[in-house]
Design a protein around this motif. Sequence first.
Motif, mmCIF file in Angstrom:
data_model
loop_
_atom_site.group_PDB
_atom_site.id
_atom_site.type_symbol
_atom_site.label_atom_id
_atom_site.label_comp_id
_atom_site.label_asym_id
_atom_site.label_seq_id
_atom_site.Cartn_x
_atom_site.Cartn_y
_atom_site.Cartn_z
ATOM 1 N N ALA A 23 0.684 -1.180 -0.215
ATOM 2 C CA ALA A 23 -0.039 0.052 -0.144
ATOM 3 C C ALA A 23 0.837 1.067 0.046
ATOM 4 N N THR A 24 2.072 1.377 0.638
ATOM 5 C CA THR A 24 2.593 2.302 0.747
ATOM 6 C C THR A 24 3.486 2.582 -0.747
ATOM 7 N N LEU A 25 3.968 1.356 -1.387
ATOM 8 C CA LEU A 25 4.637 1.705 -2.653
ATOM 9 C C LEU A 25 3.524 2.263 -3.530
ATOM 10 N N GLN A 26 2.169 1.937 -3.407
ATOM 11 C CA GLN A 26 1.318 2.372 -4.374
ATOM 12 C C GLN A 26 0.785 3.637 -4.307
ATOM 13 N N ALA A 27 0.990 4.056 -3.035
ATOM 14 C CA ALA A 27 0.610 5.470 -2.539
ATOM 15 C C ALA A 27 1.953 6.470 -2.965
ATOM 16 N N THR A 28 2.879 5.850 -3.427
ATOM 17 C CA THR A 28 4.091 6.907 -3.607
ATOM 18 C C THR A 28 4.009 7.381 -5.112
ATOM 19 N N ILE A 55 25.489 19.079 -41.339
ATOM 20 C CA ILE A 55 25.193 18.911 -40.091
ATOM 21 C C ILE A 55 24.412 19.867 -39.505
ATOM 22 N N GLY A 56 23.360 19.323 -38.583
ATOM 23 C CA GLY A 56 22.415 20.189 -38.099
ATOM 24 C C GLY A 56 22.275 20.228 -36.472
ATOM 25 N N ARG A 57 21.503 21.252 -35.955
ATOM 26 C CA ARG A 57 21.392 21.115 -34.390
ATOM 27 C C ARG A 57 20.085 21.653 -33.980
ATOM 28 N N PHE A 58 19.155 21.243 -33.370
ATOM 29 C CA PHE A 58 17.918 21.682 -32.775
ATOM 30 C C PHE A 58 18.266 22.201 -31.307
ATOM 31 N N ASP A 59 17.873 23.472 -31.091
ATOM 32 C CA ASP A 59 18.339 24.285 -29.806
ATOM 33 C C ASP A 59 16.830 23.971 -28.895
ATOM 34 N N ASP A 60 15.782 23.781 -29.371
ATOM 35 C CA ASP A 60 14.490 23.675 -28.631
ATOM 36 C C ASP A 60 14.127 22.237 -28.398
ATOM 37 N N VAL A 61 14.465 21.934 -27.310
ATOM 38 C CA VAL A 61 14.215 20.347 -27.038
ATOM 39 C C VAL A 61 13.575 20.687 -25.455
ATOM 40 N N ARG A 62 12.415 20.085 -25.523
ATOM 41 C CA ARG A 62 11.670 20.103 -24.270
ATOM 42 C C ARG A 62 11.205 18.757 -23.947
ATOM 43 N N GLY A 63 10.228 18.601 -22.698
ATOM 44 C CA GLY A 63 9.816 17.277 -22.398
ATOM 45 C C GLY A 63 10.067 16.891 -20.854
ATOM 46 N N GLN A 64 9.874 15.707 -20.494
ATOM 47 C CA GLN A 64 9.985 15.031 -19.216
ATOM 48 C C GLN A 64 10.433 13.836 -19.011
ATOM 49 N N ILE A 65 10.681 13.363 -17.959
ATOM 50 C CA ILE A 65 11.189 11.923 -17.592
ATOM 51 C C ILE A 65 10.215 11.647 -16.491
ATOM 52 N N ARG A 66 9.444 10.524 -16.624
ATOM 53 C CA ARG A 66 8.484 10.290 -15.466
ATOM 54 C C ARG A 66 9.122 8.953 -14.777
ATOM 55 N N ILE A 67 9.451 8.971 -13.550
ATOM 56 C CA ILE A 67 9.960 8.002 -12.731
ATOM 57 C C ILE A 67 8.863 7.084 -12.148
ATOM 58 N N ASP A 68 8.854 5.805 -12.213
ATOM 59 C CA ASP A 68 7.808 4.871 -11.351
ATOM 60 C C ASP A 68 8.625 4.559 -10.451
ATOM 61 N N PRO A 69 8.260 4.944 -9.166
ATOM 62 C CA PRO A 69 9.073 4.548 -8.004
ATOM 63 C C PRO A 69 8.719 2.894 -7.647
ATOM 64 N N VAL A 70 7.620 2.271 -7.990
ATOM 65 C CA VAL A 70 7.100 0.992 -7.632
ATOM 66 C C VAL A 70 7.921 -0.040 -8.696
ATOM 67 N N HIS A 71 7.854 0.367 -9.808
ATOM 68 C CA HIS A 71 8.445 -0.784 -10.782
ATOM 69 C C HIS A 71 10.065 -0.144 -11.062
ATOM 70 N N ARG A 72 10.227 0.930 -10.368
ATOM 71 C CA ARG A 72 11.907 1.523 -10.657
ATOM 72 C C ARG A 72 12.096 1.635 -12.124
ATOM 73 N N THR A 73 11.189 2.095 -12.939
ATOM 74 C CA THR A 73 11.609 2.348 -14.382
ATOM 75 C C THR A 73 11.222 3.913 -14.586
ATOM 76 N N ALA A 74 11.826 4.382 -15.771
ATOM 77 C CA ALA A 74 11.598 5.496 -16.198
ATOM 78 C C ALA A 74 11.031 5.712 -17.447
ATOM 79 N N ARG A 75 10.780 6.664 -17.986
ATOM 80 C CA ARG A 75 10.081 6.899 -19.320
ATOM 81 C C ARG A 75 10.362 8.368 -19.816
ATOM 82 N N VAL A 76 11.054 8.215 -20.970
ATOM 83 C CA VAL A 76 11.419 9.821 -21.456
ATOM 84 C C VAL A 76 10.362 10.090 -22.396
ATOM 85 N N GLN A 77 9.631 11.453 -22.397
ATOM 86 C CA GLN A 77 8.981 11.908 -23.568
ATOM 87 C C GLN A 77 9.794 13.215 -23.921
#
Length: 212
Positions: A23-28, A55-77
Amino acid sequence: MYARALKRSSRCFVALATLFACATLQATPATTLHIDRGRSHAAFSVRLIWWQSVIGRFDDVRGQIRIDPVHRTARVQARIRAESVRVKPSRYRKRLLGKHFFDAGTYPDITFTSDPIPLAQLHRDHERLKGQITLHGVTRPMTLRLYDTQCPGQGFDQCTLHLRGWLDRTHFGMRAYRAFVSSRVNLSLVIRLRAEPEPSPSPPAPHGTDTR
Protein backbone atom coordinates in the motif's frame (compact mmCIF):
# COMPACT_ATOMS: atom_id res chain seq x y z
CA MET A 1 -1.00 -25.42 21.08
CA TYR A 2 0.91 -22.34 22.15
CA ALA A 3 3.43 -22.98 19.34
CA ARG A 4 0.64 -23.18 16.75
CA ALA A 5 -0.92 -19.95 17.95
CA LEU A 6 2.46 -18.24 17.83
CA LYS A 7 3.05 -19.54 14.31
CA ARG A 8 -0.36 -18.27 13.16
CA SER A 9 0.31 -14.89 14.74
CA SER A 10 3.67 -14.68 12.97
CA ARG A 11 2.03 -15.44 9.63
CA CYS A 12 -0.61 -12.79 10.19
CA PHE A 13 2.05 -10.26 11.11
CA VAL A 14 4.05 -11.02 7.94
CA ALA A 15 0.91 -10.77 5.81
CA LEU A 16 -0.08 -7.44 7.35
CA ALA A 17 3.44 -6.09 6.94
CA THR A 18 3.44 -7.14 3.28
CA LEU A 19 0.07 -5.48 2.65
CA PHE A 20 1.25 -2.32 4.37
CA ALA A 21 4.42 -2.24 2.27
CA CYS A 22 2.45 -2.72 -0.95
CA ALA A 23 0.00 0.00 0.00
CA THR A 24 2.86 2.37 0.78
CA LEU A 25 4.50 1.71 -2.59
CA GLN A 26 1.23 2.21 -4.45
CA ALA A 27 0.68 5.49 -2.65
CA THR A 28 4.12 6.79 -3.65
CA PRO A 29 3.57 9.32 -6.44
CA ALA A 30 5.54 9.16 -9.67
CA THR A 31 8.43 11.61 -9.90
CA THR A 32 8.59 13.93 -12.90
CA LEU A 33 11.86 15.48 -14.02
CA HIS A 34 11.93 18.14 -16.71
CA ILE A 35 14.22 18.65 -19.67
CA ASP A 36 16.25 21.84 -19.26
CA ARG A 37 15.77 23.58 -22.60
CA GLY A 38 18.70 25.91 -22.05
CA ARG A 39 21.14 23.02 -21.62
CA SER A 40 19.69 20.41 -23.96
CA HIS A 41 19.88 19.98 -27.72
CA ALA A 42 19.50 17.46 -30.51
CA ALA A 43 21.86 17.10 -33.46
CA PHE A 44 21.89 15.23 -36.76
CA SER A 45 24.17 14.64 -39.72
CA VAL A 46 23.51 13.29 -43.20
CA ARG A 47 26.11 12.52 -45.85
CA LEU A 48 25.94 13.95 -49.35
CA ILE A 49 26.91 11.93 -52.38
CA TRP A 50 30.21 13.79 -52.80
CA TRP A 51 31.43 12.78 -49.33
CA GLN A 52 30.46 15.98 -47.58
CA SER A 53 28.01 16.07 -44.70
CA VAL A 54 25.21 18.38 -43.68
CA ILE A 55 25.35 18.89 -39.91
CA GLY A 56 22.42 20.34 -38.01
CA ARG A 57 21.34 21.10 -34.47
CA PHE A 58 17.98 21.73 -32.80
CA ASP A 59 18.16 24.14 -29.88
CA ASP A 60 14.56 23.78 -28.68
CA VAL A 61 14.24 20.41 -26.93
CA ARG A 62 11.65 20.09 -24.18
CA GLY A 63 9.81 17.34 -22.34
CA GLN A 64 10.07 15.23 -19.22
CA ILE A 65 11.11 11.95 -17.67
CA ARG A 66 8.56 10.22 -15.46
CA ILE A 67 10.00 7.88 -12.83
CA ASP A 68 7.83 5.07 -11.50
CA PRO A 69 9.05 4.35 -7.93
CA VAL A 70 7.06 1.11 -7.71
CA HIS A 71 8.52 -0.59 -10.76
CA ARG A 72 11.80 1.36 -10.62
CA THR A 73 11.50 2.43 -14.24
CA ALA A 74 11.71 5.68 -16.19
CA ARG A 75 9.96 6.88 -19.33
CA VAL A 76 11.35 9.64 -21.55
CA GLN A 77 9.09 12.03 -23.45
CA ALA A 78 10.91 14.58 -25.63
CA ARG A 79 9.65 17.13 -28.14
CA ILE A 80 11.93 18.90 -30.62
CA ARG A 81 10.83 22.10 -32.34
CA ALA A 82 11.74 21.82 -36.04
CA GLU A 83 12.00 25.61 -36.49
CA SER A 84 14.86 25.70 -33.97
CA VAL A 85 17.22 23.97 -36.41
CA ARG A 86 20.61 25.44 -37.25
CA VAL A 87 22.55 23.84 -40.06
CA LYS A 88 25.95 23.93 -41.75
CA PRO A 89 26.12 24.99 -44.53
CA SER A 90 23.43 27.51 -43.56
CA ARG A 91 22.06 27.72 -47.11
CA TYR A 92 20.37 24.33 -46.56
CA ARG A 93 18.17 25.50 -43.67
CA LYS A 94 15.25 26.73 -45.79
CA ARG A 95 15.26 23.52 -47.81
CA LEU A 96 15.31 21.35 -44.67
CA LEU A 97 12.28 23.17 -43.26
CA GLY A 98 10.42 22.80 -46.55
CA LYS A 99 7.92 20.11 -47.50
CA HIS A 100 10.50 17.70 -48.94
CA PHE A 101 12.13 17.24 -45.52
CA PHE A 102 10.82 18.38 -42.12
CA ASP A 103 7.85 20.32 -43.56
CA ALA A 104 7.88 22.43 -40.39
CA GLY A 105 4.78 24.39 -41.40
CA THR A 106 2.69 21.20 -41.31
CA TYR A 107 4.64 19.18 -38.72
CA PRO A 108 6.23 21.67 -36.30
CA ASP A 109 7.40 19.07 -33.76
CA ILE A 110 9.48 15.90 -33.74
CA THR A 111 8.57 13.72 -30.76
CA PHE A 112 10.08 10.70 -29.06
CA THR A 113 8.41 8.62 -26.35
CA SER A 114 10.40 5.78 -24.85
CA ASP A 115 9.27 2.48 -23.46
CA PRO A 116 9.79 2.12 -19.69
CA ILE A 117 13.46 1.47 -18.91
CA PRO A 118 14.87 0.20 -15.58
CA LEU A 119 16.45 3.04 -13.63
CA ALA A 120 19.71 1.14 -13.21
CA GLN A 121 20.15 1.02 -16.99
CA LEU A 122 20.12 4.80 -17.31
CA HIS A 123 23.62 4.81 -15.80
CA ARG A 124 25.05 2.17 -18.14
CA ASP A 125 26.78 2.87 -21.43
CA HIS A 126 25.39 1.29 -24.60
CA GLU A 127 22.05 0.40 -23.02
CA ARG A 128 19.17 0.53 -25.50
CA LEU A 129 16.35 3.01 -25.06
CA LYS A 130 13.49 1.81 -27.24
CA GLY A 131 10.43 3.82 -28.11
CA GLN A 132 8.45 5.58 -30.82
CA ILE A 133 9.52 8.60 -32.86
CA THR A 134 7.10 10.79 -34.82
CA LEU A 135 8.69 12.69 -37.70
CA HIS A 136 7.11 14.27 -40.77
CA GLY A 137 3.74 12.95 -39.59
CA VAL A 138 4.91 9.32 -39.46
CA THR A 139 5.37 7.29 -36.25
CA ARG A 140 7.82 4.40 -36.24
CA PRO A 141 9.86 2.40 -33.70
CA MET A 142 13.17 3.99 -32.72
CA THR A 143 16.10 2.73 -30.67
CA LEU A 144 18.63 5.08 -29.08
CA ARG A 145 21.73 4.07 -27.15
CA LEU A 146 22.77 5.67 -23.88
CA TYR A 147 26.37 6.63 -23.22
CA ASP A 148 28.29 8.75 -20.72
CA THR A 149 25.44 9.55 -18.33
CA GLN A 150 26.61 12.17 -15.83
CA CYS A 151 24.86 12.72 -12.48
CA PRO A 152 26.21 14.97 -9.71
CA GLY A 153 24.27 13.20 -6.93
CA GLN A 154 22.35 10.06 -6.06
CA GLY A 155 19.14 11.03 -7.87
CA PHE A 156 18.55 12.18 -11.43
CA ASP A 157 18.19 15.92 -10.78
CA GLN A 158 20.87 17.75 -12.82
CA CYS A 159 21.78 14.54 -14.68
CA THR A 160 22.92 14.80 -18.29
CA LEU A 161 21.92 11.97 -20.63
CA HIS A 162 23.66 11.40 -23.96
CA LEU A 163 21.88 9.33 -26.60
CA ARG A 164 22.74 8.26 -30.13
CA GLY A 165 20.89 6.52 -32.93
CA TRP A 166 20.04 6.67 -36.59
CA LEU A 167 17.05 6.44 -38.88
CA ASP A 168 16.22 6.00 -42.55
CA ARG A 169 14.53 9.20 -43.71
CA THR A 170 12.69 7.39 -46.52
CA HIS A 171 10.71 5.49 -43.87
CA PHE A 172 9.21 8.84 -42.89
CA GLY A 173 8.19 9.91 -46.38
CA MET A 174 11.29 12.05 -47.02
CA ARG A 175 12.41 10.65 -50.37
CA ALA A 176 13.56 13.79 -52.17
CA TYR A 177 17.08 14.13 -53.58
CA ARG A 178 17.96 10.47 -53.01
CA ALA A 179 20.53 10.68 -55.80
CA PHE A 180 22.48 13.28 -53.82
CA VAL A 181 21.57 12.83 -50.15
CA SER A 182 22.01 9.65 -48.10
CA SER A 183 18.91 7.99 -46.69
CA ARG A 184 20.66 7.40 -43.35
CA VAL A 185 20.45 10.21 -40.79
CA ASN A 186 22.61 10.00 -37.66
CA LEU A 187 21.06 11.44 -34.51
CA SER A 188 22.37 12.47 -31.10
CA LEU A 189 20.71 14.07 -28.09
CA VAL A 190 22.07 15.76 -25.01
CA ILE A 191 19.37 15.98 -22.32
CA ARG A 192 19.90 17.86 -19.07
CA LEU A 193 17.35 17.16 -16.34
CA ARG A 194 15.99 19.45 -13.67
CA ALA A 195 13.54 18.88 -10.84
CA GLU A 196 11.62 22.10 -11.38
CA PRO A 197 9.79 22.98 -14.62
CA GLU A 198 10.88 25.93 -16.71
CA PRO A 199 9.26 29.17 -15.49
CA SER A 200 6.44 30.35 -17.72
CA PRO A 201 7.19 33.53 -19.67
CA SER A 202 5.59 36.66 -18.29
CA PRO A 203 2.53 37.79 -20.27
CA PRO A 204 3.06 40.93 -22.34
CA ALA A 205 1.99 44.16 -20.70
CA PRO A 206 -1.24 45.69 -22.04
CA HIS A 207 -0.71 48.30 -24.72
CA GLY A 208 -0.06 51.68 -23.24
CA THR A 209 0.70 50.40 -19.73
CA ASP A 210 3.74 51.89 -18.00
CA THR A 211 5.75 48.93 -16.61
CA ARG A 212 8.49 51.01 -15.00
